[in-house]
Design a protein around this motif. Structure first.
Motif, PDB file in Angstrom:
ATOM      1  N   LEU A   1      39.289  29.034  47.563  1.00 39.44           N
ATOM      2  CA  LEU A   1      39.492  30.350  48.172  1.00 39.44           C
ATOM      3  C   LEU A   1      40.484  31.199  47.379  1.00 39.44           C
ATOM      4  O   LEU A   1      40.451  32.431  47.472  1.00 39.44           O
ATOM      5  CB  LEU A   1      39.981  30.199  49.613  1.00 39.44           C
ATOM      6  CG  LEU A   1      38.935  29.810  50.660  1.00 39.44           C
ATOM      7  CD1 LEU A   1      39.561  29.707  52.029  1.00 39.44           C
ATOM      8  CD2 LEU A   1      37.783  30.799  50.685  1.00 39.44           C
ATOM      9  N   ARG A   2      41.333  30.571  46.586  1.00 41.18           N
ATOM     10  CA  ARG A   2      42.294  31.322  45.789  1.00 41.18           C
ATOM     11  C   ARG A   2      41.647  31.970  44.572  1.00 41.18           C
ATOM     12  O   ARG A   2      42.247  32.828  43.935  1.00 41.18           O
ATOM     13  CB  ARG A   2      43.430  30.400  45.344  1.00 41.18           C
ATOM     14  CG  ARG A   2      44.267  29.851  46.491  1.00 41.18           C
ATOM     15  CD  ARG A   2      45.333  28.875  46.002  1.00 41.18           C
ATOM     16  NE  ARG A   2      46.192  29.517  45.004  1.00 41.18           N
ATOM     17  CZ  ARG A   2      46.427  29.007  43.808  1.00 41.18           C
ATOM     18  NH1 ARG A   2      45.840  27.874  43.446  1.00 41.18           N
ATOM     19  NH2 ARG A   2      47.225  29.625  42.967  1.00 41.18           N
ATOM     20  N   ALA A   3      40.423  31.558  44.237  1.00 40.27           N
ATOM     21  CA  ALA A   3      39.736  32.104  43.054  1.00 40.27           C
ATOM     22  C   ALA A   3      38.885  33.300  43.429  1.00 40.27           C
ATOM     23  O   ALA A   3      37.721  33.413  43.025  1.00 40.27           O
ATOM     24  CB  ALA A   3      38.877  31.015  42.405  1.00 40.27           C
ATOM     25  N   ASP A   4      39.441  34.212  44.188  1.00 40.74           N
ATOM     26  CA  ASP A   4      38.683  35.383  44.621  1.00 40.74           C
ATOM     27  C   ASP A   4      38.662  36.437  43.517  1.00 40.74           C
ATOM     28  O   ASP A   4      39.559  36.501  42.680  1.00 40.74           O
ATOM     29  CB  ASP A   4      39.276  35.974  45.900  1.00 40.74           C
ATOM     30  CG  ASP A   4      40.663  36.546  45.660  1.00 40.74           C
ATOM     31  OD1 ASP A   4      41.549  35.794  45.227  1.00 40.74           O
ATOM     32  OD2 ASP A   4      40.848  37.756  45.882  1.00 40.74           O
TER      33      ASP A   4
ATOM     34  N   GLY B   1      34.189  36.627  47.068  1.00 40.96           N
ATOM     35  CA  GLY B   1      33.963  35.229  46.740  1.00 40.96           C
ATOM     36  C   GLY B   1      32.501  34.957  46.461  1.00 40.96           C
ATOM     37  O   GLY B   1      31.655  35.846  46.530  1.00 40.96           O
ATOM     38  N   GLY B   2      32.193  33.703  46.122  1.00 39.12           N
ATOM     39  CA  GLY B   2      30.816  33.313  45.847  1.00 39.12           C
ATOM     40  C   GLY B   2      30.600  32.973  44.385  1.00 39.12           C
ATOM     41  O   GLY B   2      31.494  33.111  43.534  1.00 39.12           O
ATOM     42  N   THR B   3      29.395  32.517  44.083  1.00 43.01           N
ATOM     43  CA  THR B   3      29.066  32.093  42.727  1.00 43.01           C
ATOM     44  C   THR B   3      29.239  33.227  41.728  1.00 43.01           C
ATOM     45  O   THR B   3      29.813  33.043  40.640  1.00 43.01           O
ATOM     46  CB  THR B   3      27.619  31.576  42.684  1.00 43.01           C
ATOM     47  OG1 THR B   3      27.464  30.522  43.639  1.00 43.01           O
ATOM     48  CG2 THR B   3      27.269  31.047  41.308  1.00 43.01           C
ATOM     49  N   PHE B   4      28.755  34.426  42.077  1.00 38.28           N
ATOM     50  CA  PHE B   4      28.851  35.538  41.151  1.00 38.28           C
ATOM     51  C   PHE B   4      30.286  36.038  40.997  1.00 38.28           C
ATOM     52  O   PHE B   4      30.624  36.634  39.967  1.00 38.28           O
ATOM     53  CB  PHE B   4      27.933  36.682  41.587  1.00 38.28           C
ATOM     54  CG  PHE B   4      26.618  36.677  40.875  1.00 38.28           C
ATOM     55  CD1 PHE B   4      26.488  37.142  39.590  1.00 38.28           C
ATOM     56  CD2 PHE B   4      25.494  36.163  41.492  1.00 38.28           C
ATOM     57  CE1 PHE B   4      25.275  37.122  38.926  1.00 38.28           C
ATOM     58  CE2 PHE B   4      24.271  36.135  40.847  1.00 38.28           C
ATOM     59  CZ  PHE B   4      24.165  36.621  39.551  1.00 38.28           C
ATOM     60  N   ALA B   5      31.110  35.808  41.996  1.00 41.68           N
ATOM     61  CA  ALA B   5      32.519  36.183  41.859  1.00 41.68           C
ATOM     62  C   ALA B   5      33.188  35.318  40.793  1.00 41.68           C
ATOM     63  O   ALA B   5      33.966  35.815  39.964  1.00 41.68           O
ATOM     64  CB  ALA B   5      33.239  36.038  43.188  1.00 41.68           C
TER      65      ALA B   5
END
Length: 808
Positions: A115-118, A123-127
């Protein structure tokens, strides 16, 4: 014409040029107000009351799928591979696996790390892929510019100067990715695989959730009866679910959270009751030792049963994929304090009941409803069906969102996107995708008619997405967070090993249903790859065949043709140079508009672009040519404005560029003009006003005459009056005043949209496979794809299509 230049003056030419029919009736498809507010506002820093409100709302959007997993986990696990015995080692072993799987994957991996990798709140694969594209030049979008890296949302954190060793590792990894195109393609394929599996999950999750909820009927009627009722009831619920999608979730969304909360409280209370009533010592099964005992006793059968245990974490990816609608803190609170303990209690309660019921009286498989007290079975059945519908709704909406992202980034044909709410961000409806999902979902339900095979299919889709997330996260840890490569390796080894174990258990059941997500992902992958390949080749053809500015200079300010009143918008994918479509047009028609705008609408690898950063404007040729280039940048989660607002913003941006432009372009054939034009980010301070006026049709001193439309009587006629409202303390010189006056006159005359209608063909001598991909597959997708989003609602009387053949 008298034009005033003092502060706050209204520029309004007094010419009586009639407006074109472009101001006619607009299509309602894109009439939704633009709700963008620049970079997405992540509400983490807001008050605790807001955070708790978001946490409550997230229960209905994010956790519907995860919350309904107790309906089918035990049933799928004990379907055929293992049987529970008097020693309860199988039951306790499965419970131990469920507990640690829920703890390690959703709680540890997603809540505390992923969740920190926003991406600016998304979020999500494309994010994740978008983050990597920005920190290393690995994106395959052909129209990237250095100016895009100056966007506020395009933020990159560099290593500190005091950590040279870590910075060196980051540079090595980045250099290898940027240098090797094979690695870039592998990265794109990984992102597309995760995306395709999410789409497959959008087909399988509604089928298994609704079918498992409806399967509770089997305990209330005979076996002969329920098998004829179960499938029709599930199909009716699914048809109603997909048929209501066009209304948007905002109309019934207020019911989602209460339904999921009621369901979670229901399974928690039933779980506590079963623990106390049947086996209070079931908590001992939470020890990892029971996992070892389980595998030692069951061996290969236990390993194959992991495909059923895997279903306890279906829907975990939604915590990350739906991050843009909520905040990190709200999603963490909802999962940690309600969803996680409720699921643990529910699974413990089922295990406690089954530990005392080794011989189920009926012939049916172990399921959720056998552990529900008979007196409350019907109310629980009703709540379960509603919760299954909510969980299915969330994954369907997520499928719409991810297809929109793919389309924005050039990886999926353009489809019709309808915004179902003008207030709630991200609620969209895609008719073609909705009905395709419904047909495939019904086919899976009718074809399988069994939660075991549906579970095998759903489990493989879920674990594949998680594996993709793990792989991309390991790169994010190094490239974006600048952590040690050892930490990234530990991350992928720890979580990758767990997920690979579940993946192998799901893949071994290929013939028992796991083939479905593979086939579906291959179909969607083929569509995405063909479209992306054709788009890249078409753009390369445009770049190779663009016209030099020297050719333009030889035509002179009038371009060798008659310049008529109005603005001509020439749509092109090029961010520099003159498209071949323009030379094709001017060599076949004797007239063009007095103001020409080469319009490029492109997506950038950020979720949102601030309105003040959206427009890049520059000149094409000398000032007297009245030719401009306008690049309009959108993020992959941005709303596109309707055509009326888009036209106004476009004209205001050009006017602001004219007001601030102090450059002098030299005449003649100079090498400088061959370079890319200087583009400026326009933060418009000019406001645009346009109003209709009735003017008496009286003879004037001029001998010129106008041809009136038969719709307007001879007594009165309408004219479109355009005004630019300048900000305070604005000073303009005579040349700028004249250029802005011409722009206003052109806007009064109206706009015409020149769109290219391309026919893409493979070059002579191309191989059989290439000819099939370009001439048939890509051509089929192109003919069934929609044009530029802003052009959908343009009246046909204002549109001109110019056909060209592209040999790629």
């Amino acid at each position: 014409m008298d034009i005033e230049g003092r502060a706050g003056a209204l520029f309004s030419p007094t010419t009586k040029i009639r407006d074109k029919p472009s101001s006619g009736k607009r299509s309602p498809n894109f009439s939704v107000p633009d709700t963008e507010a620049g970079v997405h506002d992540n509400p983490t820093n807001k008050s605790w009351r807001m955070v708790l409100t978001l946490a409550y709302q997230s229960l209905g959007v994010v956790y519907g799928d995860l919350a309904t997993s107790p309906l089918y986990v035990y049933k799928n696990t004990f379907a055929e591979d293992i049987q529970h015995s008097e020693s309860n080692e199988e039951i306790f072993g499965v419970l131990s696996f469920i507990f640690w799987t829920l703890t390690l994957i959703p709680l540890l991996k997603y809540v505390f790390i992923v969740l920190r990798a926003d991406d600016n709140g998304e979020g999500g694969t494309f994010a994740l892929y978008s983050l990597l594209c920005r920190h290393a030049r690995v994106g395959l979008l052909p129209s990237g510019q250095l100016a895009d890296e100056e966007l506020l949302g395009y933020k990159k954190s560099d290593c500190g100067a005091d950590d040279a060793g870590r910075r060196g590792v980051v540079c090595i990894v980045r250099r290898e990715l940027e240098r090797r195109q094979v690695l870039q393609r592998i990265l794109l394929v990984l992102a597309l695989i995760g995306t395709c599996m999410v789409i497959g999950d959008g087909i399988l999750t509604p089928a298994i959730s609704v079918f498992s909820a409806v399967s509770g009927l089997e305990l209330s009627m005979s076996k002969e009866q329920h098998k004829y009722v179960e499938v029709p009831v599930a199909c009716i619920v699914l048809i109603c679910l997909f048929a209501l999608q066009h209304y948007g979730t905002h109309r019934v969304g207020f019911l989602f959270a209460p339904i999921v909360v009621t369901w979670l409280l229901c399974i928690s209370i039933i779980g506590v009751y079963n623990i106390i009533h049947w086996n209070p010592h079931v908590y001992q099964a939470l020890s990892p030792y029971y996992m070892y005992k389980f595998l030692r006793k069951t061996q290969r059968s236990g390993w194959m049963s992991l495909g059923g245990i895997l279903l306890c974490i279906t829907g975990s990816e939604a915590m990350f994929a739906d991050l843009g609608h909520f905040s990190q803190l709200s999603i963490k609170i909802a999962f940690s304090f309600l969803v996680y303990p409720s699921l643990i209690l529910a699974y413990m309660g089922q295990a406690a009941y089954l530990s005392k019921h080794h011989i189920i009286e009926s012939d049916y498989r172990i399921g959720f409803y056998v552990s529900v007290p008979e007196k409350i079975r019907w109310p629980v059945l009703a709540i379960a069906i509603l919760a299954a519908v909510v969980g299915s709704q969330a994954i369907i909406t997520g499928t719409f969102s991810i297809i929109k992202q793919c389309s924005s980034l050039g990886c999926f044909p353009k489809v019709k996107i309808i915004h179902t709410s003008s207030k709630v961000h991200g609620q969209i409806y895609i008719p073609e995708i909705n009905w395709t999902l419904m047909v495939l979902c019904l086919a899976v339900t009718i074809g399988f008619r069994d939660t075991k095979r549906m579970g095998n299919a759903s489990g493989l889709a879920v674990i594949t997405v998680m594996l993709v997330t793990t792989c991309l996260m390991s790169l994010v840890i190094v490239l974006c967070w600048h952590k040690s490569i050892i930490l990234a390796v530990c991350f992928i080894l720890f979580f990758g090993t767990i997920e690979a174990l579940y993946f192998s258990a799901s893949l071994i059941k290929f013939l028992e249903g796991a083939w479905v997500p593979i086939v579906l992902s291959l179909i969607f992958m083929a569509i995405m790859c063909i479209w992306h390949y054709g788009t890249i080749k078409k753009y390369e053809f445009d770049v190779q065949n663009k016209v030099s500015i020297n050719w333009l200079l030889q035509l002179g300010p009038n371009l060798g043709i008659v310049r008529v009143k109005g603005i001509g918008l020439i749509h092109t994918d090029l961010v520099s140079g003159i498209p071949a479509i323009f030379s094709h047009f001017v060599t076949n028609l004797p007239a063009f508009h007095q103001v020409l705008v080469f319009l490029c609408i492109k997506s950038v690898p950020v979720p949102y672009v601030r309105p003040e950063e959206r427009f890049l404007v520059g000149r094409v040729g000398p000032k007297e040519y009245r030719m401009y280039r306008c690049i309009v940048r959108y993020g992959y989660r941005d709303f596109h404005k309707d055509d009326i607002e888009f036209e106004k913003d476009l004209v205001c941006s050009i006017a602001e560029f004219i007001r601030n432009d102090h450059s002098t372009t030299p005449k003649g054939n100079t090498p400088e003009l061959e370079k890319e034009e200087k583009m400026s980010v326009v933060r418009s301070g000019i406001r645009f006003q346009e109003e209709d006026e009735n003017v008496d049709d009286k003879p004037g001193p001029s001998s010129s005459r106008e041809i009136q439309s038969p719709l307007i009587g001879p007594e009165k006629k309408k004219k479109k009056k355009v005004r630019f409202v300048l900000p305070e303390s604005s000073k303009i010189d005579a040349a700028t005043r004249e250029e802005m006056r011409e722009l206003m006159e052109a806007r009064e005359a109206g706009m015409a949209f020149i769109l290219g209608h391309s026919y893409v063909k493979s070059k002579s001598g191309s191989g059989l496979f290439r000819r099939f991909i370009i001439n048939f597959a890509y051509d089929f997708l192109r003919r069934n794809s929609r044009g530029p989003s802003y052009a959908v609602s343009i009246p046909h009387v204002s549109t001109l299509e110019v056909g060209m053949v592209y040999h790629v």
